[in-house]
Design an enzyme around this catalytic site. Structure first.
Site, PDB file in Angstrom:
ATOM      1  N   ILE A  18     -49.003  25.494 192.984  1.00  0.00           N
ATOM      2  CA  ILE A  18     -50.100  25.433 192.018  1.00  0.00           C
ATOM      3  C   ILE A  18     -49.647  24.641 190.788  1.00  0.00           C
ATOM      4  O   ILE A  18     -48.696  25.031 190.102  1.00  0.00           O
ATOM      5  CB  ILE A  18     -50.517  26.864 191.593  1.00  0.00           C
ATOM      6  CG1 ILE A  18     -51.026  27.639 192.826  1.00  0.00           C
ATOM      7  CG2 ILE A  18     -51.590  26.812 190.495  1.00  0.00           C
ATOM      8  CD1 ILE A  18     -51.105  29.131 192.634  1.00  0.00           C
ATOM      9  N   ASP A  19     -50.333  23.558 190.531  1.00  0.00           N
ATOM     10  CA  ASP A  19     -50.055  22.749 189.343  1.00  0.00           C
ATOM     11  C   ASP A  19     -51.353  22.491 188.571  1.00  0.00           C
ATOM     12  O   ASP A  19     -51.465  22.788 187.381  1.00  0.00           O
ATOM     13  CB  ASP A  19     -49.403  21.424 189.766  1.00  0.00           C
ATOM     14  CG  ASP A  19     -48.919  20.614 188.575  1.00  0.00           C
ATOM     15  OD1 ASP A  19     -49.051  21.088 187.437  1.00  0.00           O
ATOM     16  OD2 ASP A  19     -48.402  19.498 188.778  1.00  0.00           O
ATOM     17  N   SER A  20     -52.363  21.981 189.286  1.00  0.00           N
ATOM     18  CA  SER A  20     -53.601  21.567 188.609  1.00  0.00           C
ATOM     19  C   SER A  20     -54.260  22.698 187.826  1.00  0.00           C
ATOM     20  O   SER A  20     -54.774  22.479 186.720  1.00  0.00           O
ATOM     21  CB  SER A  20     -54.595  21.009 189.625  1.00  0.00           C
ATOM     22  OG  SER A  20     -54.068  19.846 190.207  1.00  0.00           O
ATOM     23  N   ASP A  64     -39.841  19.332 193.683  1.00  0.00           N
ATOM     24  CA  ASP A  64     -41.137  19.156 194.350  1.00  0.00           C
ATOM     25  C   ASP A  64     -41.281  17.686 194.784  1.00  0.00           C
ATOM     26  O   ASP A  64     -41.090  16.774 193.966  1.00  0.00           O
ATOM     27  CB  ASP A  64     -42.233  19.527 193.325  1.00  0.00           C
ATOM     28  CG  ASP A  64     -43.606  19.657 193.953  1.00  0.00           C
ATOM     29  OD1 ASP A  64     -43.692  19.927 195.164  1.00  0.00           O
ATOM     30  OD2 ASP A  64     -44.604  19.517 193.205  1.00  0.00           O
ATOM     31  N   HIS A  65     -41.608  17.463 196.038  1.00  0.00           N
ATOM     32  CA  HIS A  65     -41.832  16.106 196.569  1.00  0.00           C
ATOM     33  C   HIS A  65     -40.690  15.127 196.315  1.00  0.00           C
ATOM     34  O   HIS A  65     -40.924  13.998 195.843  1.00  0.00           O
ATOM     35  CB  HIS A  65     -43.128  15.499 195.993  1.00  0.00           C
ATOM     36  CG  HIS A  65     -44.356  16.204 196.452  1.00  0.00           C
ATOM     37  ND1 HIS A  65     -44.868  16.086 197.712  1.00  0.00           N
ATOM     38  CD2 HIS A  65     -45.168  17.091 195.812  1.00  0.00           C
ATOM     39  CE1 HIS A  65     -45.945  16.848 197.835  1.00  0.00           C
ATOM     40  NE2 HIS A  65     -46.142  17.487 196.694  1.00  0.00           N
ATOM     41  N   SER A 104     -54.446  24.626 194.308  1.00  0.00           N
ATOM     42  CA  SER A 104     -55.162  25.106 193.116  1.00  0.00           C
ATOM     43  C   SER A 104     -56.610  25.417 193.478  1.00  0.00           C
ATOM     44  O   SER A 104     -57.206  24.751 194.326  1.00  0.00           O
ATOM     45  CB  SER A 104     -55.128  24.051 192.000  1.00  0.00           C
ATOM     46  OG  SER A 104     -53.895  24.122 191.303  1.00  0.00           O
ATOM     47  N   GLU A 112     -41.866  18.225 205.215  1.00  0.00           N
ATOM     48  CA  GLU A 112     -43.329  18.136 205.346  1.00  0.00           C
ATOM     49  C   GLU A 112     -43.718  17.320 206.571  1.00  0.00           C
ATOM     50  O   GLU A 112     -43.176  16.256 206.836  1.00  0.00           O
ATOM     51  CB  GLU A 112     -43.967  17.527 204.082  1.00  0.00           C
ATOM     52  CG  GLU A 112     -45.492  17.403 204.222  1.00  0.00           C
ATOM     53  CD  GLU A 112     -46.239  17.141 202.904  1.00  0.00           C
ATOM     54  OE1 GLU A 112     -45.735  17.520 201.843  1.00  0.00           O
ATOM     55  OE2 GLU A 112     -47.327  16.549 202.963  1.00  0.00           O
ATOM     56  N   ASP A 150     -39.866  15.052 201.029  1.00  0.00           N
ATOM     57  CA  ASP A 150     -41.187  14.739 201.551  1.00  0.00           C
ATOM     58  C   ASP A 150     -41.138  13.394 202.267  1.00  0.00           C
ATOM     59  O   ASP A 150     -41.318  12.343 201.653  1.00  0.00           O
ATOM     60  CB  ASP A 150     -42.199  14.715 200.396  1.00  0.00           C
ATOM     61  CG  ASP A 150     -43.600  14.398 200.886  1.00  0.00           C
ATOM     62  OD1 ASP A 150     -43.775  14.158 202.101  1.00  0.00           O
ATOM     63  OD2 ASP A 150     -44.530  14.391 200.060  1.00  0.00           O
TER      64      ASP A 150
HETATM   65  O1  G3H Z   1     -47.779  17.513 193.885  1.00  0.00           O
HETATM   66  C1  G3H Z   1     -47.744  17.008 192.773  1.00  0.00           C
HETATM   67  C2  G3H Z   1     -47.582  17.881 191.577  1.00  0.00           C
HETATM   68  O2  G3H Z   1     -48.821  18.347 191.121  1.00  0.00           O
HETATM   69  C3  G3H Z   1     -46.787  17.156 190.535  1.00  0.00           C
HETATM   70  O3  G3H Z   1     -47.542  16.181 189.917  1.00  0.00           O
HETATM   71  O4  G3H Z   1     -46.186  14.071 189.924  1.00  0.00           O
HETATM   72  O5  G3H Z   1     -47.990  14.435 188.232  1.00  0.00           O
HETATM   73  O6  G3H Z   1     -45.834  15.726 188.120  1.00  0.00           O
HETATM   74  P1  G3H Z   1     -46.845  15.028 188.996  1.00  0.00           P
HETATM   75  P1  13P Z   2     -52.509  21.289 193.043  1.00  0.00           P
HETATM   76  O1  13P Z   2     -52.785  19.916 192.549  1.00  0.00           O
HETATM   77  O2  13P Z   2     -53.589  21.799 193.931  1.00  0.00           O
HETATM   78  O3  13P Z   2     -52.196  22.242 191.955  1.00  0.00           O
HETATM   79  O4  13P Z   2     -51.191  21.200 193.983  1.00  0.00           O
HETATM   80  C1  13P Z   2     -49.908  21.206 193.428  1.00  0.00           C
HETATM   81  C2  13P Z   2     -48.834  20.859 194.406  1.00  0.00           C
HETATM   82  O5  13P Z   2     -49.015  20.847 195.609  1.00  0.00           O
HETATM   83  C3  13P Z   2     -47.516  20.560 193.857  1.00  0.00           C
HETATM   84  O6  13P Z   2     -46.619  20.135 194.835  1.00  0.00           O
HETATM   85 ZN    ZN Z   3     -47.503  19.058 196.442  1.00  0.00          ZN
END
Ligand code: G3H
Ligand code: 13P
Ligand code: ZN
Length: 325
Positions: free
Chosen positions: A271-273, A95-96, A230, A147, A117
């Site tokens: 979805i993470d948050s 991710d990213h 989220s 992206e 990204d």
């Molecule tokens: O897009 C970001 C994700 O929610 C990951 O967050 O960098 O705090 O692990 P993090």
């Molecule tokens: P949320 O913070 O809305 O869960 O997004 C997560 C996300 O985009 C991870 O790449």
């Molecule tokens: Zn993201």
């Protein structure tokens, strides 16, 4: 030693997205940083028979150790097949990713999909770095997410104060010149638990479905990704606040809007948050109600169970991915 994801029982996202596009649903992409989150994600997706993307940010790699995370993902596949008796397709995704070197290191250690990204770079630089990642990843049959456009809020270690919505006039050129397999776009979502600053009485503004529709017209059938998706489920925000937390004005993307997006060319929803909120709410509740408890299994266990429930509910009621594995 270079490891191929194919030897770990993982798949890339190509077929998954093709099916999601045809079936008008979105594949969930859940972030994980620890064992309980991973157990809940795999358990919830196995139980609801949903394809799944488990994703790791560079922050997660630093937190949990990149080698350990890779073996955890491998272990999760084994647990899924042997203990849960489920054959759901599983993608391990970066991710990213922010540099070619990070993406390459993930390809080399068993990831089946990576995101580069480059959205914070000027357009030509974004194309250059994305193309470089695509060339390396495709040589290993690993799929790549790029992206275009910048989400408001914090994108991993890259921060953007305001939205820069994706320009539909750039998508054909970007997709053609980079060769990416999917495209993350900016249509009003943002990362974290405070997505909209609302005045009293105001409701959440709709996502820019008009921009999404224009993009779909320019690149028909091309998989689109929604970050920052989220819903910031209010039940858990209230639980956090009730048991000593302080999360005023936390607000997310309403579920109806995500359902609508999932039926379009949006094939992956991140979805993470929401998962973080569930875990925090339950742990706070256990601490408040059972102050003598000191066995981590007694608070991480219930948090894991609740997270699994949330994942089943998301797959079933929001993304439409339940039953599609
Ligand atoms: O897009 C970001 C994700 O929610 C990951 O967050 O960098 O705090 O692990 P993090
Ligand atoms: P949320 O913070 O809305 O869960 O997004 C997560 C996300 O985009 C991870 O790449
Ligand atoms: Zn993201």
């Amino acid at each position: 030693m270079v490891v191929s994801y194919k030897d770990l029982g993982l798949v890339n996202s190509r077929e998954m997205f093709k099916k999601a596009m045809a079936g008008k649903y979105a594949v969930p992409a859940y972030n994980f940083n620890n064992m309980e989150q991973l157990q809940a994600i795999i358990g919830g997706c196995a139980e609801s028979n949903s394809p799944v993307i488990i994703q790791v940010s560079s922050g997660a790699r630093k937190y949990a150790n990149q080698t350990l995370l890779r073996y955890m993902a491998e272990g999760a596949v084994q647990m899924c097949r042997h203990d849960l008796k489920s054959n759901i397709p599983i993608v391990l995704h970066l991710d990213h990713g922010d540099t070619f070197e990070l993406c390459k290191s993930c390809v080399d250690t068993g990831f089946s999909s990576v995101m580069i990204d480059g959205s914070h770079h000027p357009y030509e630089k974004n194309i250059e770095v994305t193309k470089q990642v695509v060339e390396y990843a495709h040589a290993h049959d690993v799929t790549v997410e790029g992206e275009l456009g910048v989400l408001a809020g914090i994108e991993d270690e890259v921060s953007a104060e305001h939205h820069t919505y994706t320009d539909p006039n750039q998508v054909v050129d970007f997709v053609k010149r980079t060769g990416v397999d999917s495209l993350a776009i900016s249509i009003g979502t943002s990362h974290g638990a405070y997505k909209f600053r609302l005045k009293p009485g105001e409701s959440v503004p709709p996502l820019r479905f008009d921009i999404l529709a224009e993009i779909e017209k320019k690149i028909p059938g091309f998989p689109i990704v929604l970050h920052g998706a989220s819903s910031v489920v209010q039940e858990y925000v209230a639980m956090i606040n009730k048991f000593g937390g302080k999360m005023d004005n936390a607000v997310g993307v309403p579920e109806e809007q995500l359902r609508r997006a999932a039926q379009s060319a949006v094939c992956k929803i991140n979805i993470d948050s929401d998962g973080r909120l569930v875990v925090t709410a339950i742990i706070r509740k256990v601490f408040a109600e059972q102050p003598g408890e000191f066995d981590p299994r007694k608070y991480l266990g219930p948090a894991r169970e609740e997270l699994k429930k949330l994942i089943i509910a998301k797959n079933t009621n929001v993304l439409g991915s339940a039953g599609k594995a």
